[in-house]
Each structure stands twice: as C-alpha cells, then as structure tokens.
Design a protein around this motif. Structure first.
Motif, PDB file in Angstrom:
ATOM      1  N   PRO A   9      -7.302   2.698   6.345  1.00  0.00           N
ATOM      2  CA  PRO A   9      -6.421   3.772   5.870  1.00  0.00           C
ATOM      3  C   PRO A   9      -6.087   4.791   6.951  1.00  0.00           C
ATOM      4  O   PRO A   9      -4.955   5.276   7.020  1.00  0.00           O
ATOM      5  N   ARG A  67      -3.339   3.475   9.120  1.00  0.00           N
ATOM      6  CA  ARG A  67      -2.052   3.489   8.429  1.00  0.00           C
ATOM      7  C   ARG A  67      -1.451   4.902   8.416  1.00  0.00           C
ATOM      8  O   ARG A  67      -0.259   5.084   8.649  1.00  0.00           O
ATOM      9  N   ARG A  68      -2.290   5.890   8.145  1.00  0.00           N
ATOM     10  CA  ARG A  68      -1.803   7.271   8.129  1.00  0.00           C
ATOM     11  C   ARG A  68      -1.345   7.722   9.511  1.00  0.00           C
ATOM     12  O   ARG A  68      -0.349   8.446   9.651  1.00  0.00           O
ATOM     13  N   VAL A  71       0.741   3.990   1.673  1.00  0.00           N
ATOM     14  CA  VAL A  71       1.152   4.506   2.979  1.00  0.00           C
ATOM     15  C   VAL A  71       2.337   3.719   3.515  1.00  0.00           C
ATOM     16  O   VAL A  71       3.271   4.279   4.080  1.00  0.00           O
ATOM     17  N   ALA A 107       0.824  -1.190   0.000  1.00  0.00           N
ATOM     18  CA  ALA A 107       0.000   0.000   0.000  1.00  0.00           C
ATOM     19  C   ALA A 107       0.861   1.242   0.000  1.00  0.00           C
ATOM     20  O   ALA A 107       1.982   1.255   0.511  1.00  0.00           O
TER      21      ALA A 107
END
Length: 485
Positions: A48, A51-52, A4, A2
């Motif tokens: 997401p 992950r950020r 990120v 991904a």
C-alpha cells in the motif's frame, strides 16, 4: 481494482482533457490502456505504501506538466465517464445487469450526485464572486482550459465563415432532429417526417450520406445516439421505436409502444444505455429495456399532456419531461431498477408546448448552477436554475426568439467550459440560428446565422465546435463552418 489505482486512473483521466485536444479518439484509447495497465498492477499486489507513493508522484508530474488539479471529487466522476465511453453499449449493459450494486464503484455518476445541487451552487457562486469582474473561468486551471480551445474573443469563438455543406435528401418533409455522434467531429444523423433517418459523413470531402435507415411507416419524431455511437434509437408516429446499428444501418429490433400511441421523443439513460426513455401521445413516459424490448416495471408515469421533450441530468438520477400543455415534470430515476418516481412539476405557461429540454451540470466552470435550457413556444428561450436534488426549477433569464407553434430545439455549446463566454444556440421560427451568451447581462445576442428558408427546428454542434448543423421545417440541413483564426 484497488482503491489507490482507481485514484490514479481518476487523476490520469482528469488531465486527459488536456491531451491532444484535436484528437478525442486518442484520448479515449489512452485512458483505456491506462486502465488495463493499472488493473494488471492491482493484481501484482504491490505494498500500500508503494501505491500511495506512486499516486503522489504521478499527481506531481502531471501537475508540473499541465498545472494543479482542482476538484478531486469531479476528477473521479470525469475519469469513469471517459472509461465508460470507451466501451461498447453492450459492455455497459452487461455491467449494469450483472450487479447493479457495483455502480457505486464502477459507475461514474454516484460521486457527482453525492453532493446536493444546493451545495454545488453555493460553492460555485462563492468561487465566482471572489474573482475580479470580467474573469472567464473561475477555476485554477483557467489558462489551460482557454489554451485548449484557443484564447480568442467571444465574437471570434462564434463567428462562422459560411456554409460547409447543405443536405437536401429529406426535402419537402420537416427534419425535427439533427445530431452529431458523441465525441465525433464528422458523423451526423438527422431524422425526417418522411419516415427515414440519414447517417452522414462530412470528411473526406465531399460530404456523403452513408446510410438511409428505412423501416418506420410514418414520420420519425426523434432519435438518440448511444454513448459509444454503436447504435441509434428512433421513435416514430407509427407507434414504434427501432434500434439501429450505426455501422451498416440495419434495424436490430422494432419495439411497439406499450400504449399503442404515437412516440414523440426519446433519450438514453446516461449510465446504462440498455435503458431508453420514451414519451408518447397518450401522456405517458416509459422506461424501455432495449435488450428485451419490454417496459421496465415501475418505469412509467403519466403527464398532463403529450410528452414532447425529455432530458436526464449528467448523473442520470434526475429526468425532466415536458408536455404540450406547458408543464415540466421532474422524476427521480432509480439506478438499480429503472423505476421512476415523480418529484416536482413546473407550469411554464398553461397551454404552451414544451418542445425542448437540455440539461447541463455547470458545477465547476463558468456558469454557477446546474441548469436547464427550455423552448416552450413563448417567443423566448428560457434558462432555468436547478435548485435541489428533486429537480426544482427557478427561472434565471430568457432570450428573445420567434417560437409560437413549431417544435424548436436548443443546445448548450459543448466547449463552453473552455472558450470565452458561456453560449447557447437555438433554432427559431424567423428562419435563423441564434447564439446567446448566458453570462452577459445586456445584449446577450452573440451571432445570428441566416440561410434557411423555413423555421429552424434543431441545432447540433460537433465535439470541438468546428461545425454546427441546423435543420428546418422544409427538410433542409445546413452544416456551418466555424471561422478559424
């Protein structure tokens, strides 16, 4: 992986330069393991937002430990170069051949070449000019950089305590090329006009010759280590190139020159080590696939004279070639196909052989422009600025040396981004090794090493600049030890 997680790996790799500076192999292992863990996390399908958040926290923690991270664009480039260097040459061959289009995602070069050389130079000059006179490194991580190499003066950085060892296995025949293995302190190779290549180990003491590679029937003109050091490619006056396994010294393959001409120089393509560029005595440059032993379609071009020197820029998209009639040509290199497109030509001086070309992408540290270092039998060492994406060159300055007929070479110091001063090193026909500070307006000479009894043809630093090797026209190789403070 991904996007990120790729960014997380980029941040880790950018800070990886500050981990265990005296143990580069540990840094390679560390970033490889980080890559494996992040790939596993990518498969887990975390939200997401999570992950950020992880990326933000990871960056904050590393920033607190090592200082703020600058130049996020170059971070991605540096990270992937570390990942790529931790894999074998054959791994990278498979990546390139399976899907060339994935280079934008997996290759470490596209992000670097996306901006033009003009923009890079403007940004670097703006940062440099904003700093007070005498500043060393125009970035926000200057202190961390200097701490890696030791906060010492310029004269201390390039003071040498004397000879560490002298190799004389090629005595009576010139040694035109000497080179340390990539990211290695103690492995050295040198080629000779006696037709052989020596692989040497400097530690443990006493230094020894591990293997002597024999097979060429005439003198070996040049050689190059692959990025992972698992193979070497050599070119010879016998009109062949050979691929050698560095572990045991065996010859993997012999490839004849497509024109049946003497081969005079070679270099690996930086991104795809399955491709090697060679230059020959019939004025031709060829891109060779070392897996198939064949010339790449569209990968040939003709110069005005015998091709004596080759060098890629760091992204691997520009190739410079110099010939014995004083010309330097730039070529655009197609990453997907290996095709060469002739771009620019510069005549350094008509009839003066260009014997050495070294490229350096000085984008974010001391010097302000991507640059080329040129030896051209003019009794001068020439430093050129790369001014655009087609490899156009503009003379920046020159340094006095003795070179009128021998194939003398020069290099950029590998840690010039970290130590005080930005130095280059060159051989010379006065039998000395010369050091010059490219940023010093007057009295640029920093040091001169004396000990050879013949013209010094080539020089090579190991990865941490603790040792410098030099070779001469009589076959002697001297390894110099940098003085420790």
């Amino acid at each position: 992986m991904a996007a990120v997680w790729q960014q997380v790996l980029a941040v880790d790799a950018r800070y990886n330069a500050y981990r265990t500076p005296t143990f580069p192999q540990f840094r390679t292992q560390y970033i490889r393991r980080r890559s494996q863990l992040l790939r596993e996390n990518a498969k887990a399908g975390h939200p997401p937002a999570l992950r950020r958040q992880y990326l933000r926290l990871r960056g904050q923690l590393l920033g607190q430990r090592y200082g703020p991270l600058s130049e996020p664009g170059s971070a991605r480039a540096y990270s992937n170069s570390i990942v790529r260097s931790s894999r074998t040459t054959l791994d990278r061959m498979e990546d390139f051949e399976d899907d060339p289009r994935t280079l934008g995602a997996r290759g470490h070069r596209r992000s670097v070449s996306r901006g033009s050389y003009q923009l890079q130079a403007q940004m670097n000059r703006a940062v440099y000019e904003d700093r007070p006179p005498g500043s060393v490194v125009p970035t926000s991580v200057a202190e961390a950089s200097r701490a890696m190499a030791g906060d010492t003066s310029l004269s201390e950085n390039y003071a040498f305590a004397g000879m560490y060892h002298v190799f004389d296995q090629h005595v009576d025949e010139a040694v035109p090329r000497v080179h340390f293995a990539n990211d290695d302190r103690h492995r050295l190779a040198c080629c000779s006009l006696d037709g052989s290549i020596s692989l040497c180990q400097l530690v443990p003491a006493p230094p020894t010759v591990l293997h002597v590679l024999r097979g060429h029937t005439r003198g070996v003109s040049d050689f190059a280590w692959s990025l992972s050091n698992d193979i070497l490619v050599s070119t010879s006056l016998d009109a062949t190139m050979r691929i050698w396994a560095s572990e045991d010294g065996r010859c993997i393959r012999e490839i004849p020159d497509p024109d049946g001409a003497e081969l005079l120089c070679c270099t690996f393509q930086p991104v795809n080590n399955n491709l090697t560029v060679v230059g020959n005595a019939k004025h031709n440059v060829h891109v060779m696939n070392i897996s198939t032993g064949k010339k790449v379609k569209g990968g040939s071009s003709k110069l005005t004279g015998r091709v004596l020197a080759l060098s890629f820029d760091a992204p691997g998209r520009l190739l410079w070639a110099g010939d014995d009639r004083g010309s330097i040509f730039s070529f655009l290199f197609d990453m997907a196909t290996g095709k060469l497109t002739k771009a620019k030509r510069l005549v350094v001086q008509e009839g003066s052989p260009v014997t050495s070309i070294s490229a350096r992408s000085w984008v974010s540290r001391e010097a302000r422009d991507p640059s080329l270092l040129i030896n051209a039998c003019l009794n001068k060492l020439l430093l050129y600025r790369v001014v655009d994406n087609e490899g156009t060159l503009q003379l920046k300055r020159s340094f006095p040396i003795e070179q009128s007929s021998h194939p003398v070479r020069s290099i950029f110091c590998p840690l010039m981004s970290f130590r005080q001063g930005a130095c280059v090193v060159t051989g010379s026909e006065d039998m000395c090794v010369h050091f010059f500070d490219v940023e010093r307006a007057a009295k640029a000479a920093v040091n001169k090493l004396q000990g050879h009894s013949a013209p010094v043809l080539d020089v090579s630093f190991n990865c941490d600049e603790s040792l410098l090797a030099s070779s001469d026209a009589s076959g002697m190789v001297i390894v110099w030890r940098r003085e420790q403070k």
